[in-house]
Scaffold this motif. Sequence first.
Motif, short mmCIF file in Angstrom:
data_model
loop_
_atom_site.label_atom_id
_atom_site.label_comp_id
_atom_site.label_asym_id
_atom_site.label_seq_id
_atom_site.Cartn_x
_atom_site.Cartn_y
_atom_site.Cartn_z
N SER A 57 2.75 -15.91 -0.93
CA SER A 57 2.58 -16.58 0.36
C SER A 57 3.08 -15.72 1.51
O SER A 57 2.37 -15.51 2.50
CB SER A 57 3.31 -17.92 0.38
OG SER A 57 2.69 -18.82 -0.51
N MET A 76 14.68 -29.93 -0.31
CA MET A 76 14.18 -30.90 0.68
C MET A 76 13.43 -32.03 -0.03
O MET A 76 12.25 -31.91 -0.32
CB MET A 76 13.26 -30.20 1.67
CG MET A 76 13.99 -29.20 2.55
SD MET A 76 12.87 -28.22 3.54
CE MET A 76 12.31 -27.00 2.35
N GLY A 78 1.92 -22.69 1.57
CA GLY A 78 1.36 -24.04 1.55
C GLY A 78 2.19 -25.14 0.90
O GLY A 78 1.67 -26.21 0.65
N THR A 79 3.49 -24.88 0.62
CA THR A 79 4.31 -25.97 0.06
C THR A 79 5.74 -25.96 0.62
O THR A 79 6.14 -26.89 1.32
CB THR A 79 4.39 -25.89 -1.49
OG1 THR A 79 3.06 -25.86 -2.03
CG2 THR A 79 5.11 -27.10 -2.06
N LYS A 98 7.22 -28.16 4.03
CA LYS A 98 8.29 -29.17 3.95
C LYS A 98 9.28 -28.94 5.10
O LYS A 98 9.72 -29.88 5.75
CB LYS A 98 9.05 -29.06 2.62
CG LYS A 98 8.27 -29.56 1.42
CD LYS A 98 9.17 -29.52 0.18
CE LYS A 98 8.37 -29.79 -1.07
NZ LYS A 98 9.19 -29.67 -2.31
N ILE A 151 19.56 -26.48 -0.04
CA ILE A 151 18.21 -26.05 0.40
C ILE A 151 17.09 -26.87 -0.24
O ILE A 151 15.91 -26.56 -0.06
CB ILE A 151 17.98 -24.53 0.17
CG1 ILE A 151 18.08 -24.16 -1.32
CG2 ILE A 151 18.94 -23.70 1.01
CD1 ILE A 151 17.52 -22.78 -1.64
N PRO A 192 10.87 -21.26 2.99
CA PRO A 192 11.06 -21.06 1.55
C PRO A 192 9.72 -21.09 0.80
O PRO A 192 9.48 -21.95 -0.04
CB PRO A 192 11.95 -22.26 1.16
CG PRO A 192 11.57 -23.32 2.13
CD PRO A 192 11.21 -22.63 3.42
N SER A 193 8.88 -20.15 1.14
CA SER A 193 7.59 -20.02 0.45
C SER A 193 7.68 -18.90 -0.57
O SER A 193 8.63 -18.11 -0.55
CB SER A 193 6.48 -19.74 1.48
OG SER A 193 6.12 -20.93 2.13
N ASN A 194 6.68 -18.83 -1.43
CA ASN A 194 6.65 -17.80 -2.47
C ASN A 194 6.63 -16.40 -1.81
O ASN A 194 5.70 -16.07 -1.09
CB ASN A 194 5.39 -18.04 -3.31
CG ASN A 194 5.30 -17.14 -4.50
OD1 ASN A 194 5.69 -15.97 -4.44
ND2 ASN A 194 4.77 -17.65 -5.60
N VAL A 200 12.23 -23.41 -6.89
CA VAL A 200 12.23 -24.88 -6.88
C VAL A 200 10.95 -25.39 -7.54
O VAL A 200 10.96 -26.40 -8.24
CB VAL A 200 12.38 -25.40 -5.43
CG1 VAL A 200 12.33 -26.94 -5.40
CG2 VAL A 200 13.68 -24.91 -4.81
N PRO A 232 13.55 -19.70 -1.66
CA PRO A 232 12.88 -20.74 -2.46
C PRO A 232 13.46 -20.83 -3.87
O PRO A 232 12.93 -21.54 -4.72
CB PRO A 232 11.43 -20.24 -2.50
CG PRO A 232 11.52 -18.74 -2.38
CD PRO A 232 12.81 -18.42 -1.66
P1 GDP Z 1 2.01 -22.36 -2.15
O1 GDP Z 1 1.18 -21.76 -1.06
O2 GDP Z 1 1.56 -23.72 -2.59
O3 GDP Z 1 2.33 -21.42 -3.26
O4 GDP Z 1 3.38 -22.74 -1.46
P2 GDP Z 1 4.57 -21.90 -0.81
O5 GDP Z 1 4.56 -20.49 -1.21
O6 GDP Z 1 4.63 -22.26 0.64
O7 GDP Z 1 5.77 -22.68 -1.49
C1 GDP Z 1 6.09 -22.50 -2.84
C2 GDP Z 1 7.56 -22.23 -2.91
O8 GDP Z 1 8.26 -23.30 -2.28
C3 GDP Z 1 8.08 -22.15 -4.32
O9 GDP Z 1 8.52 -20.84 -4.60
C4 GDP Z 1 9.23 -23.16 -4.36
O10 GDP Z 1 10.36 -22.65 -5.01
C5 GDP Z 1 9.51 -23.43 -2.89
N1 GDP Z 1 9.98 -24.79 -2.63
C6 GDP Z 1 9.33 -25.95 -2.89
N2 GDP Z 1 10.10 -27.01 -2.51
C7 GDP Z 1 11.25 -26.49 -2.01
C8 GDP Z 1 12.45 -27.08 -1.46
O11 GDP Z 1 12.59 -28.29 -1.36
N3 GDP Z 1 13.41 -26.21 -1.06
C9 GDP Z 1 13.29 -24.86 -1.16
N4 GDP Z 1 14.30 -24.08 -0.74
N5 GDP Z 1 12.18 -24.27 -1.68
C10 GDP Z 1 11.17 -25.09 -2.08
#
Ligand code: GDP
Length: 300
Positions: free
Chosen positions: A197, A283, A7-8, A12, A281, A191-193, A228, A221
């Motif tokens: 995730s 964004m 979700g993050t 992006k 990487i 790049p999700s957790n 990040v 990530p």
């Molecule tokens: P959650 O569901 O909110 O936990 O979101 P995700 O798992 O989709 O995203 C969280 C991950 O996104 C984290 O581990 C961050 O390090 C990574 N992240 C956030 N912004 C960026 C970015 O701009 N670039 C990269 N490469 N990773 C990012």
Amino acid sequence: MLILSGGTGTPKLLQGLKEVLDDFTVIVNTGEDLWLNNIYISPDVDTVLYTLANMINEKTWYGVREDTFYTHEQLKKYGVDEFLRIGDKDRALKIQKTLLLNRGLKLSEAIDIQRKALGVKYKVLPMTDDKVETKILAKIDDRVDLLKFHDFWIKRRGEVEVLDVIYENSIYAKPPEEFYKLKFDKVIIGPSNPITSIGPILSIKDIKESLKKKKVLAVSPFIGNSPVSGPAGKLMRAKGYESSALGVYEIYKEFLNILVIDNKDKDLKDKIDCEVYTTNIIMKDLNDKIRLAKEIVEIL
Ligand code: GDP
């Protein structure tokens, strides 16, 4: 093209990918889904829907941009405990999902109705229509407790010792029927957790097995030893992995063909036993997102 998303971080990248690709399917983590005061909340699915519909609140990567909070505030006045702040427009989507589920539709069917209503041309699938829940095994004082993800991350702000992360029920779960009909030969793991995730998505056997026959690219990530943003580092270490792009590789190595890492991590190249592509990487704005998306599509 299939894209695995939380979700993050991946949303992006989706903002860039939708400027570059006409067609893809996103399969989304539902391990953090919950019922709150009889409303079904699928946080990552809604974030992906809002992202693809150009409605996402990019400050929080949760909810609708410039939403109002009248209902939330009013509920609070009445003494209703709503530990997530749900905006009014966002609540409408959540209420509709709840109504559809209560009518007996599967989650994947409800989401398909919603993405069409939002004008999203890309297919969005939940990782499963079954109930799979991510739980955090934590040590709190001298006690071991199994926390729901929101108890860990929102109520306790991640400030507990993590012993393990569990995807409850995942060995019994199947992806939605639609998944078996998809035609794709390339996969992007955004790049999700990797633990909370992507981990839940991969915990579903039929999804993970299908990746072994495809060309899979993942975006790290991590930069250096830090994610990040968010708790990925702590959770990776709890699972026995290094908190870095190398740890990400270890988690995905069974099926991974290409890992995209940051220029600053170029020294890791020799330790990673698949194709490695180095670039910026991070964004920050739409230009970064489109640039990274174009590079990824070109490599694949
Ligand atoms: P959650 O569901 O909110 O936990 O979101 P995700 O798992 O989709 O995203 C969280 C991950 O996104 C984290 O581990 C961050 O390090 C990574 N992240 C956030 N912004 C960026 C970015 O701009 N670039 C990269 N490469 N990773 C990012």
